[in-house]
Design a protein around this motif. Structure first.
Motif, mmCIF file in Angstrom:
data_model
loop_
_atom_site.group_PDB
_atom_site.id
_atom_site.type_symbol
_atom_site.label_atom_id
_atom_site.label_comp_id
_atom_site.label_asym_id
_atom_site.label_seq_id
_atom_site.Cartn_x
_atom_site.Cartn_y
_atom_site.Cartn_z
ATOM 1 N N THR A 99 -37.133 115.613 -18.460
ATOM 2 C CA THR A 99 -36.668 115.658 -20.077
ATOM 3 C C THR A 99 -36.085 114.288 -20.316
ATOM 4 N N LEU A 100 -35.153 114.075 -19.671
ATOM 5 C CA LEU A 100 -34.356 112.743 -19.985
ATOM 6 C C LEU A 100 -34.967 111.469 -19.981
ATOM 7 N N SER A 101 -36.002 111.319 -19.099
ATOM 8 C CA SER A 101 -37.067 110.441 -19.180
ATOM 9 C C SER A 101 -37.809 110.133 -20.356
ATOM 10 N N LEU A 102 -38.147 111.487 -21.078
ATOM 11 C CA LEU A 102 -38.873 111.483 -22.312
ATOM 12 C C LEU A 102 -37.863 110.961 -23.666
ATOM 13 N N ILE A 263 -45.382 119.712 -19.745
ATOM 14 C CA ILE A 263 -44.637 118.909 -18.725
ATOM 15 C C ILE A 263 -43.524 119.574 -18.292
ATOM 16 N N PRO A 264 -43.303 119.801 -16.986
ATOM 17 C CA PRO A 264 -42.229 120.694 -16.384
ATOM 18 C C PRO A 264 -40.891 120.298 -16.671
ATOM 19 N N GLY A 265 -40.623 120.196 -17.912
ATOM 20 C CA GLY A 265 -39.054 119.640 -18.180
ATOM 21 C C GLY A 265 -38.099 121.125 -18.134
ATOM 22 N N LEU A 266 -37.081 120.595 -19.000
ATOM 23 C CA LEU A 266 -35.954 121.499 -19.490
ATOM 24 C C LEU A 266 -36.392 122.412 -20.669
ATOM 25 N N GLY A 267 -37.379 121.928 -21.604
ATOM 26 C CA GLY A 267 -37.963 122.750 -22.436
ATOM 27 C C GLY A 267 -38.694 123.911 -21.902
ATOM 28 N N GLN A 268 -39.689 123.472 -21.002
ATOM 29 C CA GLN A 268 -40.321 124.546 -20.493
ATOM 30 C C GLN A 268 -39.422 125.747 -19.792
#
Length: 314
Positions: A99-102, A263-268
């Motif tokens: 998530t931070l990379s995005l 994308i498997p980030g914090l949002g998911q």
């Protein structure tokens, strides 16, 4: 002086994190419903549900549960997920970098493009100024998920330049990582460009009217050098404040974008945990997000002090 300022800001940040955690904890438990039944399923017997409720400590008073959670959270133990059994710290740490990379990528692109557009509009005025304002309005008006879907349809499905979904770790393939985050970063950045460009435009217009600009030009300095070395430094403070707000907003926007691009980030994780009522995982996400916000605001305050001596002295 700088150290005292940092410590003071960190102390206020800790207070903010405590307040947010307290409110989130109360809302989650009060509105959580029958959590044990949700975990075990509708076919579970009343006796099994009662045992699960006791096992999770949900039969205790709310303040006792909160004190128990805080006593573990202050040492970095946020418990385990009620649904997956995975440690909360592990579940978050494996995805926070994604998530931070995005968000960081979108923030950098927003800052660069917004500076160029804002300076261009302030210098040229006329139709370039109106064009930038139209772009800003559209950036605010169009929802992020529509931008994301449009990018997928055009550049992934029709043109085939990118994969429509998925994420590649940087360690696995740097080029694959860059390709997998390009469209999501652009989708996030478009909305951020709007606000920052407008702020840069207004700040540069105000700065160009100041006496020091005419003095510098009278000394033979080129217009580009005056703007990019002196004017932007004075106009950068308000823009940094807007950029900090945009960064926080992008953390929320990443939830939708990550769903669109799978994308498997914090949002998911946040969407799944909230739908399930996985309170330990949701609380871990709340604390991590609050810490990120505090750190970002601290960095912005330090940068503003560097750019503007008046802010540094105050």
């Amino acid at each position: 002086m700088v150290l005292r300022f940092i410590l003071r800001r960190l102390a206020s940040g800790v207070v903010l994190i405590v307040v947010i955690s307290t409110i989130a904890f109360a809302l989650l438990y009060v509105g959580g419903g029958d959590i044990a039944r949700r975990i075990l399923g509708q076919t579970a017997t009343a006796e099994t549900v009662a045992q699960k409720t006791q096992q999770l400590g949900l039969n205790r008073p709310l303040y006792e549960q909160f004190v128990d959670w805080v006593s573990h959270a202050v040492v970095g133990d946020f418990g385990t997920s009620w649904f997956t059994g995975q440690e909360v710290i592990q579940a978050i740490s494996s995805r926070v970098a994604v998530t931070l990379s995005l968000v960081i990528g979108a923030t950098l692109i927003s800052a660069i493009v917004a500076v160029l557009l804002g300076v261009w509009a302030a210098r040229q005025r006329g139709w370039p100024d109106r064009l930038v304002q139209i772009i800003s309005v559209l950036g605010f008006a169009i929802p992020g998920f529509l931008i994301a879907l449009g990018l997928v349809i055009v550049f992934a499905i029709n043109l085939g330049w990118f994969k429509p979904t998925g994420f590649v770790q940087f360690a696995t393939s740097p080029s694959g990582w860059l390709s997998s985050i390009t469209l999501p970063v652009i989708a996030l950045a478009i909305g951020g460009i709007a606000g920052v460009a407008q702020q840069i435009r207004g700040s540069v217009i105000d700065a160009l009217r100041q006496d020091y600009v005419r003095t510098l030009r009278s000394r033979g300095l080129s217009a580009n050098r005056v703007i990019y070395k002196h004017v932007l430094r004075n106009a950068g403070g308000p823009a940094l404040a807007v950029l900090a707000v945009q960064f926080v907003g992008l953390l929320g926007g990443a939830v939708i974008v990550e769903q669109v691009f799978a994308i498997p980030g914090l949002g998911q994780v946040a969407v799944t945990a909230t739908n399930q009522g996985d309170i330990p995982l949701v609380m871990g996400l709340v604390v991590v997000t609050a810490v990120i916000v505090v750190v970002v605001n601290l960095v912005i305050d330090i940068l503003q002090g560097f750019l503007n001596p008046k802010v540094r002295l105050s």
